[in-house]
Structure formats: C-alpha cells, structure tokens
Motif scaffolding. Structure first.
Motif, PDB file in Angstrom:
ATOM      1  N   THR A  17      19.611 118.134 -37.497  1.00  0.00           N
ATOM      2  CA  THR A  17      18.557 118.069 -38.506  1.00  0.00           C
ATOM      3  C   THR A  17      18.973 118.802 -39.787  1.00  0.00           C
ATOM      4  N   GLY A  18      18.799 118.122 -40.923  1.00  0.00           N
ATOM      5  CA  GLY A  18      19.154 118.724 -42.201  1.00  0.00           C
ATOM      6  C   GLY A  18      20.577 118.459 -42.638  1.00  0.00           C
TER       7      GLY A  18
ATOM      8  N   GLY B   2      19.122 113.732 -35.736  1.00  0.00           N
ATOM      9  CA  GLY B   2      18.448 114.339 -36.874  1.00  0.00           C
ATOM     10  C   GLY B   2      19.170 114.286 -38.197  1.00  0.00           C
ATOM     11  N   ALA B   3      20.394 113.766 -38.224  1.00  0.00           N
ATOM     12  CA  ALA B   3      21.155 113.720 -39.474  1.00  0.00           C
ATOM     13  C   ALA B   3      20.647 112.620 -40.401  1.00  0.00           C
ATOM     14  N   HIS B   4      20.804 112.840 -41.706  1.00  0.00           N
ATOM     15  CA  HIS B   4      20.637 111.776 -42.695  1.00  0.00           C
ATOM     16  C   HIS B   4      21.987 111.075 -42.766  1.00  0.00           C
TER      17      HIS B   4
ATOM     18  N   VAL C  58      22.156  97.998 -39.669  1.00  0.00           N
ATOM     19  CA  VAL C  58      22.298  99.296 -39.006  1.00  0.00           C
ATOM     20  C   VAL C  58      21.275 100.285 -39.574  1.00  0.00           C
ATOM     21  N   VAL C  59      21.136 100.293 -40.899  1.00  0.00           N
ATOM     22  CA  VAL C  59      20.173 101.183 -41.552  1.00  0.00           C
ATOM     23  C   VAL C  59      18.755 100.886 -41.073  1.00  0.00           C
ATOM     24  N   ALA C  60      18.415  99.594 -40.995  1.00  0.00           N
ATOM     25  CA  ALA C  60      17.078  99.196 -40.546  1.00  0.00           C
ATOM     26  C   ALA C  60      16.815  99.656 -39.118  1.00  0.00           C
ATOM     27  N   ALA C  61      17.826  99.537 -38.259  1.00  0.00           N
ATOM     28  CA  ALA C  61      17.673  99.969 -36.863  1.00  0.00           C
ATOM     29  C   ALA C  61      17.426 101.473 -36.792  1.00  0.00           C
ATOM     30  N   ILE C  62      18.138 102.222 -37.616  1.00  0.00           N
ATOM     31  CA  ILE C  62      17.964 103.674 -37.644  1.00  0.00           C
ATOM     32  C   ILE C  62      16.567 104.036 -38.138  1.00  0.00           C
TER      33      ILE C  62
ATOM     34  N   GLY D  88      14.688 107.419 -37.803  1.00  0.00           N
ATOM     35  CA  GLY D  88      15.765 108.185 -38.420  1.00  0.00           C
ATOM     36  C   GLY D  88      15.875 107.926 -39.911  1.00  0.00           C
ATOM     37  N   LYS D  89      16.784 108.659 -40.544  1.00  0.00           N
ATOM     38  CA  LYS D  89      16.993 108.550 -41.985  1.00  0.00           C
ATOM     39  C   LYS D  89      18.401 108.034 -42.248  1.00  0.00           C
ATOM     40  N   ALA D  90      18.494 106.951 -43.029  1.00  0.00           N
ATOM     41  CA  ALA D  90      19.806 106.360 -43.310  1.00  0.00           C
ATOM     42  C   ALA D  90      19.779 105.577 -44.614  1.00  0.00           C
ATOM     43  N   ASP D  91      20.954 105.457 -45.215  1.00  0.00           N
ATOM     44  CA  ASP D  91      21.155 104.639 -46.407  1.00  0.00           C
ATOM     45  C   ASP D  91      22.499 103.946 -46.283  1.00  0.00           C
TER      46      ASP D  91
END
Length: 250
Positions: A7-8, A32-34, A48-52, A57-60
């Motif tokens: 996280t963070g 917990g990672a971005h 992949v981003v959508a699945a996260i 979760g947080k993804a770009d």
C-alpha cells in the motif's frame, strides 16, 4: 518480520499487457500498489488495467515500446508523472524469446533481442534507480530465465541475453544497494502464457525435465516477484532466484 503489503507504493511493470507481466501487475495491485501497466498493446493494456480496477485496485496504462534510450526516458518520465513524482518498484518483465539454430538466426533478431532484453532494462534502471537511491528506498526485479544458467541448443540468443541481465542484477546491487535500492532477479522455467502457447507439446516436454514435472502458471512466477519487491524480502539483495520447478537444481 517484513510485510508483503505494498500500500502506498508505485510499481512500474514492463511487458505487463500479457503473461508473467500481467499476472505480476494484477498481484501487486492486489497487495495495494498503484501499478503502472507498461506495454505496446493499448487494448491489452487497458484490459489489464480494467481487471485491476474491477478488483478494487489502482492502475494506469503507459504506452511503451522500449526500442531505445529515448523511449526508456519517456517511459520513466510518464511513469513518474502518473506515480505522483516517483516510482518505488520496477519490474523488468518485457522480453522476447525467439528460438532457433545460431546459423539461421537473422541479424535483426539478434539486435531485437538485445535491444529489449538487455538495453531496455539498462536504460530504464539508469533513469529510475538514481531517484530511488536519493529517496533511500526502492526495489527492482528483473525477469530472467532458467536457460541463462545452462546451455540449450537453439536458445543461445535468448539465454545469453538473460545471462547478461543476471550480471546486471548483481552489478546494480553493488551500485545502488548501499543506498537502499534492492535489485534481484527471478529465473522462470516453462510457463503457460500467451507467448508460449505456440510451443505446444514442446513446453510440456521442457517442463517434464524438472522435478515439478509441469509448466508454471504465470501467477506462480508473479508470487516470487511480489515477494522480492516487498519488505518481506528486506535482506534479499543481488539474488537470482530460480522459479523453475527445480530444473536447475538437478
């Protein structure tokens, strides 16, 4: 006792639109990672981003071809921008693995393999590791292969490129480790991914040589990577970890 909670943390995963890279991106997000999902295919990357995101979760997605030093610079800059000014974790998972006889290997293949498997991680670490060192904290994992450890006919080009990555792992440990940046590598054995599907029965035959007797799932490799980037591995530096079902042990 170290924690596997991320996280963070901001994690950049290359080659994250499929296979081991995608599995790693999903797992790091679960912890917990971005996660910054880097790759050439925007459609697969956004999937992949959508699945996260669906999983909470947080993804770009970050478009990246990693062809040269300039593309690595752009990727590092975009990742830092999306990460709020920093990247805490780098997983160099992008790679290609053409197999075949040395005398039948096109010169373009030699260049392409070394450009993506060796030069791209080199340029990316050159861009991101110094900032990690300034902050006194960071984790880098390079995805290698078990055939960097022993000779296999038809795998000279691929194996040698990953052997170079193994040495870079150790050299970067000497260079950045004293300033808080842990650099390690994993050496997967045969793994079921979109990229290895074309190998068919050859994948199973290769896997049968190991005590485990089967190919790995991409998630199994991702678990090892997730451990190495976490605080649970706080005293693990410069390690090249076989995740190959025991193949290089026997």
């Amino acid at each position: 006792m170290g924690s596997v909670d991320l996280t963070g943390r901001v994690a950049l995963v290359t080659g994250a639109t499929s296979g081991i890279g995608a599995a790693t991106a999903v797992l790091l997000a679960e912890r917990g990672a971005h996660v910054l999902v880097a790759g050439r295919d925007a459609v697969r990357g956004e999937t992949v981003v959508a699945a996260i995101r669906t999983g909470g979760g947080k993804a770009d997605f970050v478009a990246a071809d990693q062809r040269d030093a300039e593309s690595a610079r752009q990727l590092a800059q975009q990742a830092a921008d999306l990460g709020g000014g920093r990247v805490d974790i780098l997983v160099n998972s992008a790679g290609i693995f053409p197999f075949g006889p040395t005398d039948q290997t096109p010169a373009d293949d030699v260049d392409a393999v070394y450009d993506l498997n060796v030069k791209a991680p080199f340029h990316l670490v050159a861009r991101l590791a110094p900032a990690m060192a300034e902050r006194g904290r960071g984790a880098i994992v390079n995805v290698s292969t078990m055939v960097a450890e022993y000779g296999v006919a038809g795998m000279a080009l691929y194996g040698s490129s990953k052997a170079a990555l193994n040495l870079l792992t150790k050299a970067w440990t000497a260079e950045f480790g004293p300033r808080g940046v842990r650099v390690n590598a994993v050496e997967p054995g045969p793994t079921r991914t979109e990229g290895t599907a074309a190998m068919g029965e050859n994948l199973d035959a290769l896997a049968a040589q190991a005590p485990a007797g089967r190919p790995a799932a991409a998630r199994e490799i991702a678990e090892a990577i997730a451990y190495l980037v976490s605080d649970a591995a706080s005293f693990v530096q410069g390690a090249v970890v076989p995740v190959d079902g025991g193949r290089t042990a026997v």
